[in-house]
Design a protein around this motif. Structure first.
Motif, PDB file in Angstrom:
ATOM      1  N   SER A   1       0.828  -1.191   0.000  1.00  0.00           N
ATOM      2  CA  SER A   1       0.000   0.000   0.000  1.00  0.00           C
ATOM      3  C   SER A   1       0.869   1.250   0.000  1.00  0.00           C
ATOM      4  O   SER A   1       0.619   2.214  -0.721  1.00  0.00           O
ATOM      5  CB  SER A   1      -0.920  -0.062   1.215  1.00  0.00           C
ATOM      6  N   GLU A   2       1.950   1.220   0.796  1.00  0.00           N
ATOM      7  CA  GLU A   2       2.816   2.385   0.857  1.00  0.00           C
ATOM      8  C   GLU A   2       3.660   2.528  -0.401  1.00  0.00           C
ATOM      9  O   GLU A   2       3.808   3.605  -0.955  1.00  0.00           O
ATOM     10  CB  GLU A   2       3.729   2.278   2.077  1.00  0.00           C
TER      11      GLU A   2
ATOM     12  N   TYR B   1       3.176   1.626  -3.440  1.00  0.00           N
ATOM     13  CA  TYR B   1       2.502   2.074  -4.659  1.00  0.00           C
ATOM     14  C   TYR B   1       1.534   3.222  -4.410  1.00  0.00           C
ATOM     15  O   TYR B   1       0.768   3.603  -5.292  1.00  0.00           O
ATOM     16  CB  TYR B   1       1.739   0.903  -5.290  1.00  0.00           C
ATOM     17  N   GLY B   2       1.535   3.742  -3.198  1.00  0.00           N
ATOM     18  CA  GLY B   2       0.650   4.859  -2.904  1.00  0.00           C
ATOM     19  C   GLY B   2      -0.830   4.494  -2.970  1.00  0.00           C
ATOM     20  O   GLY B   2      -1.669   5.290  -3.359  1.00  0.00           O
TER      21      GLY B   2
ATOM     22  N   HIS C   1      -3.626   4.048  -0.874  1.00  0.00           N
ATOM     23  CA  HIS C   1      -4.061   4.221   0.502  1.00  0.00           C
ATOM     24  C   HIS C   1      -5.363   3.479   0.785  1.00  0.00           C
ATOM     25  O   HIS C   1      -6.370   3.714   0.137  1.00  0.00           O
ATOM     26  CB  HIS C   1      -4.243   5.709   0.804  1.00  0.00           C
TER      27      HIS C   1
ATOM     28  N   ARG D   1      -8.897   0.466  -5.025  1.00  0.00           N
ATOM     29  CA  ARG D   1      -7.529   0.283  -4.544  1.00  0.00           C
ATOM     30  C   ARG D   1      -7.386  -1.086  -3.888  1.00  0.00           C
ATOM     31  O   ARG D   1      -6.355  -1.730  -3.979  1.00  0.00           O
ATOM     32  CB  ARG D   1      -7.162   1.419  -3.585  1.00  0.00           C
TER      33      ARG D   1
ATOM     34  N   GLU E   1      -4.656  10.032  -9.729  1.00  0.00           N
ATOM     35  CA  GLU E   1      -3.889   9.177  -8.831  1.00  0.00           C
ATOM     36  C   GLU E   1      -3.676   7.792  -9.449  1.00  0.00           C
ATOM     37  O   GLU E   1      -2.586   7.240  -9.430  1.00  0.00           O
ATOM     38  CB  GLU E   1      -4.703   9.023  -7.540  1.00  0.00           C
TER      39      GLU E   1
ATOM     40  N   ILE F   1      -0.359   5.687 -10.374  1.00  0.00           N
ATOM     41  CA  ILE F   1      -0.141   4.328  -9.867  1.00  0.00           C
ATOM     42  C   ILE F   1       0.175   3.386 -11.019  1.00  0.00           C
ATOM     43  O   ILE F   1       1.105   2.584 -10.963  1.00  0.00           O
ATOM     44  CB  ILE F   1      -1.394   3.839  -9.106  1.00  0.00           C
TER      45      ILE F   1
END
Lengths: 508, 382
Positions: free
Chosen positions: A127-128, A130-131, A133, A150, A180, A184
């Motif tokens: 999660s961190e 690849y951003g 959230h 996500r 976003e 990603i």
């Protein structure tokens, strides 16, 4: 020489009774590229992906992974080959948490006991990195569509998939979320993942993809390098003709107030705060008022309140001067309110009903369709359905008797729009009316909405697509955290300015 | 060619074919079970099950027992209609068994203890079932309680409630309620002369009433605004609400109707005096549950239910003719239970049949295409 393709689908043909969904289609996905698959609704994109994912078996053609022919019989095979997919309609267990959904099917365990801590660590890392959230403990039905998506992406990454398929991923996202997601996707490609991006949104394809393959009516049209093409060329390939991107409309001539919303507050189901806080505005006949905002800022609940799906906590709603605050949904509808709902599967259609039965969903009780004894007048229903199908170009396999479930998303939406506009409402509430539709259908629906305004009716449009907001509306109201934070004139504002209001950075 | 295809594609035909397939399979499995238990009498035993009243030597006796099978079909048909009606509206009325009990309870109590005429007994019985159905419906509509859960729990309450209520109507000579013919003639259902036709006093108006109800259910579901609304509510509650239907009212109304149908079955059956209620019963009568099998065997079609209910009764009755020198006494129930079990597979076979048809059709299209392609190639060359 090393094979440069991660996955190849060669000469795939898949037929369904009465229709060839894929006719000799070839798709080659290079390693580490973002490859767009472009086509209108019903062009065969989803079918092709279902073939790749083992949900359908093709009659002809082969699938190669790293140059070797592979047989994919079911999604498990696809998963073993490192193919993962985010479906257009998410495949999440609604009452499970985000974490449970991510590990579903590959639960780490010791002797049958779940080892969730390990999984949680891995998920948080991904999660961190690849951003993406997410809140791992949130329940799926409580979180936004963006976060659900996500979760789906994390599901693929958790399984260490190398080939990631995104089936129309932006259809459900806000502009910011789309931006976003683009980042990603680019990040994922940089890390060597191969991405297949199914879409019919040309802007997004132009922005993010390296190459693009185009399908039209089940046939393979060609593959182009994005760097060497234009939006116009792509749309020509997709639709087979030139498409008009500009909505033509005359300046609005607003007259009487048709909808008067006075200080309404609507409770939220997801959390204890009110979703809509003391909102007031008016819609006049002959104008299109647009509620803009990021998904989840109270637009849904505002529409529920106005249409009567949810009770108001306080406030008053007048339609044509008449107080409708306490009126049941049916009465509002009969009095001239139409509502194109946000979620066509949840509210808009009875999926197991035929198309004709869905087309009379708002009018079946009228004398034209039900006689005095309470019997349905099926011949009239058929005639009415045939007229709407003709006028609104609703395409389906068997015409009026097609089950709604068997229709493509775009045609389902057209059916809803036909039903709601044909009622000739004085107030049309349209929530995301073009969500998930192709350019041809969007053009058509926009024309219908403008024509409805020009006929002297009020339109309240709720949209997350900034392009749509700018193109259609005569006035823009921006919603942020349940309040209207600004009223803008589309002729004088910019997308950037609107973005500031939407993000809560600015208010009037 | 085209007609043949449309027949195979016809939903009614498919249901019929699937039902027949289920029945044949059920009989084969039943036969195999008999073979395993005792190979000697298996062939004879399964034949007696199939023959049922044809086992009787004289035609008069056959007609009489045919009449009795019909008399038992009526309550089963009504239970299956109850299940079917709720199912079409997306609710699984497993509470039919309990609603059936309540129909019996009110009908017998009012008939024997209060000496009310049959039609009032019947109407009050139906009301009791409807109220019980309404409880499930209200719980579902306002508290989101699954009707399966509330239905099962109400089954037990209904059973013991029925036992309690009927205690005063018990014949001290046994554990059963009084025979209506001895204590409450006014509560007996009229026979409209069918008694003489079949030479059996249990053949009453219950049978035509049940068939009439099947037709009414079919019309309501298929032809009316009410059916349209109810089915929409069952398929998509949110859409029903969105288009202004009173979705909660629809759910409750459905359960009221379903409960009334099941209770009507119980009331009619016991008011025909064919059987008496055992006030020490500790299990819910199987009729409500068999109604589930009958509904599915009939392809969830009210008219199909008429035939499936008759078949299930026929098989159950036929079990009674199995030669007990080869088998233990429970074999009759066992065999009919096996067959009824397989009757539930109709939907499965229907889906199977459809997928086969699709494949065959695809192959045909492919052939035609290949042929056409060859033709054009030839044409091109020429």
């Amino acid at each position: 020489m090393e094979n440069q393709y991660a996955i190849e689908m060669l000469n795939i043909t898949k037929r369904f009774p009465g229709i060839i969904a894929n006719d000799n289609i070839t798709l080659q996905l290079k390693k580490g590229e973002i490859h767009a698959l472009l086509g209108e609704n019903g062009a065969g994109k989803s079918t092709l992906m279902s073939v790749l994912f083992g949900l359908y078996q093709p009659e002809e053609g082969v699938i190669k992974k790293d140059g070797k022919v592979v047989q994919i019989n079911d999604p498990n095979d696809a998963n073993r080959l490192g193919i993962g997919m985010v479906h257009q309609h998410f495949k999440l267990v609604e009452c499970f948490s985000v974490l449970d959904n991510i590990i579903l099917g590959v639960e780490p365990n010791k002797m049958g006991f779940l080892q969730k801590d390990e999984a949680r660590k891995k998920v948080m890392e991904l999660s961190e990195r690849y951003g993406l959230h997410v809140d791992p403990d949130a329940i799926i039905e409580d979180i936004t569509v963006g976060m659900q998506q996500r979760t789906e992406i994390l599901k693929m990454l958790y399984r260490e998939n190398e080939i990631l398929i995104f089936d129309e991923p932006t259809a459900v996202l806000t502009p910011q979320e789309i931006e976003e997601l683009m980042q990603i996707m680019k990040g994922l490609a940089k890390e060597g993942k191969s991405i297949l991006f199914i879409s019919h949104k040309l802007n997004e394809i132009m922005e993010v993809a390296d190459r693009c393959s185009v399908l039209r009516k089940g046939k393979y049209i060609g593959t182009v390098e994005i760097a060497n093409t234009t939006k116009e060329e792509l749309s020509r390939m997709m639709v087979g003709r030139d498409v008009d991107f500009v909505v033509h409309k005359d300046p609005a001539k607003p007259t009487d107030v048709v909808l008067d919303v006075q200080h309404i507050t609507v409770a939220s189901k997801a959390h204890s705060n009110n979703a809509v806080k003391d909102v007031s505005f008016q819609v006049r006949r002959g104008e299109i008022v647009c509620i803009a905002g990021i998904d989840g800022n109270g637009q849904t609940e505002l529409v529920y309140g106005i249409s009567g799906l949810e009770p108001l906590k306080s406030g008053k709603i007048l339609m044509d001067g008449e107080d409708i605050t306490k009126l049941p949904i049916r009465k509002r509808s009969v009095d001239g309110m139409s509502h194109i709902p946000e979620d066509r599967h949840k509210h808009g259609l009875v999926l197991d009903y035929t198309l004709e039965n869905n087309l009379v969903l708002q009018r079946y009780f009228e004398p034209e369709f039900t006689n005095a004894m309470g019997f349905l007048r099926k011949d009239n229903i058929r005639k009415y359905a045939e007229r709407l199908i003709e006028e609104y170009d609703v395409r389906s396999g068997q015409g009026p008797i097609t089950p709604a479930r068997a229709m493509s998303g775009g045609n389902q939406q057209k059916a809803i729009i036909a039903r709601e506009i044909d009622k000739n409402p004085k107030l049309l509430i349209a929530v995301q009316p073009t969500r998930g539709l192709d350019v041809g259908a969007i053009e058509f629906i926009h024309k219908q909405i403008v024509a409805h305004r020009d006929a002297g009716n009020g339109v309240l449009l709720v949209s997350l697509e900034l392009d749509e907001v700018m193109a259609l509306s005569d006035r823009i109201l921006v919603m942020y955290e349940g309040e209207i934070v600004g009223e803008l004139d589309p002729k004088q504002t910019t997308v950037e300015e609107m973005g500031l209001y939407m993000a809560g950075a600015k208010r009037q | 060619m085209k007609e043949k295809r449309s027949l195979l594609r016809n939903d009614g035909f498919q249901t019929f074919a699937a039902s027949v397939l289920c029945i044949v399979l059920g009989l084969i499995v039943g036969y195999l079970a008999l073979l395993i238990i005792n190979a000697d009498g298996a062939g004879k035993a399964i034949m007696s099950v199939i023959k049922n009243f044809f086992n009787k030597p004289t035609s008069a006796a056959r007609l009489k027992y045919f009449g009795q099978t019909l008399a038992k079909t009526a309550p089963l048909l009504l239970c299956s209609l109850s299940v079917l009606f709720a199912y079409k509206v997306g609710l699984f009325n497993i509470g039919a068994a309990g609603q059936y009990c309540l129909g019996v309870a009110l009908a017998l109590y009012l008939g024997i203890c209060k000496q009310w005429p049959w039609y009032l007994c019947l109407i009050c019985g139906i009301c009791a079932g409807s109220i019980s159905g309404a409880v499930c419906g209200i719980l579902r509509a306002y508290c989101n309680v699954n009707v399966v859960i509330s239905g099962i729990m109400l089954n037990w309450i209904s059973l013991y409630g029925t036992n309690m209520l009927l205690k005063p109507a018990m014949d001290p000579a046994g554990k059963d309620t009084f025979r209506l013919v001895s204590k409450a003639k006014q509560a007996l259902l009229p026979t409209l002369g069918m008694e003489k036709l079949f030479n059996d006093k249990y053949v009453t108006i219950a049978i035509p009433i049940a068939i009439l109800m099947a037709i009414v259910v079919w019309i309501v579901l298929d032809k009316t605004k009410l059916g349209y609304e109810l089915k929409a509510t069952g398929n998509n509650l949110n859409a029903a609400k969105y288009c202004g239907m009173k979705e909660n009212r629809n759910i409750i109304l459905t359960m009221v109707i379903a409960g009334g149908l099941a209770a009507m079955g119980g009331a009619l059956y016991y008011l025909s005096d064919f059987t008496q209620w055992n006030v020490n019963s500790s299990s819910v009568p199987g009729m409500g549950f068999n109604g589930i099998a009958a509904a599915f065997l009939g392809g969830l079609n009210p008219i199909g239910s008429i035939f499936s209910s008759f078949f299930i009764t026929h098989i159950t009755d036929g079990g009674g003719y199995v030669d007990l020198s080869h088998y233990c006494a429970q074999i009759a129930d066992f065999i009919s239970a096996v067959i009824i079990y397989l009757c539930g597979f109709v939907l499965f076979f229907k889906t199977f049949l459809n997928s086969r048809l699709n494949k065959a059709e695809e192959r045909k299209i492919e052939k035609a295409r290949a042929l056409a392609a060859a033709e054009t190639n030839k044409g091109g060359k020429a």
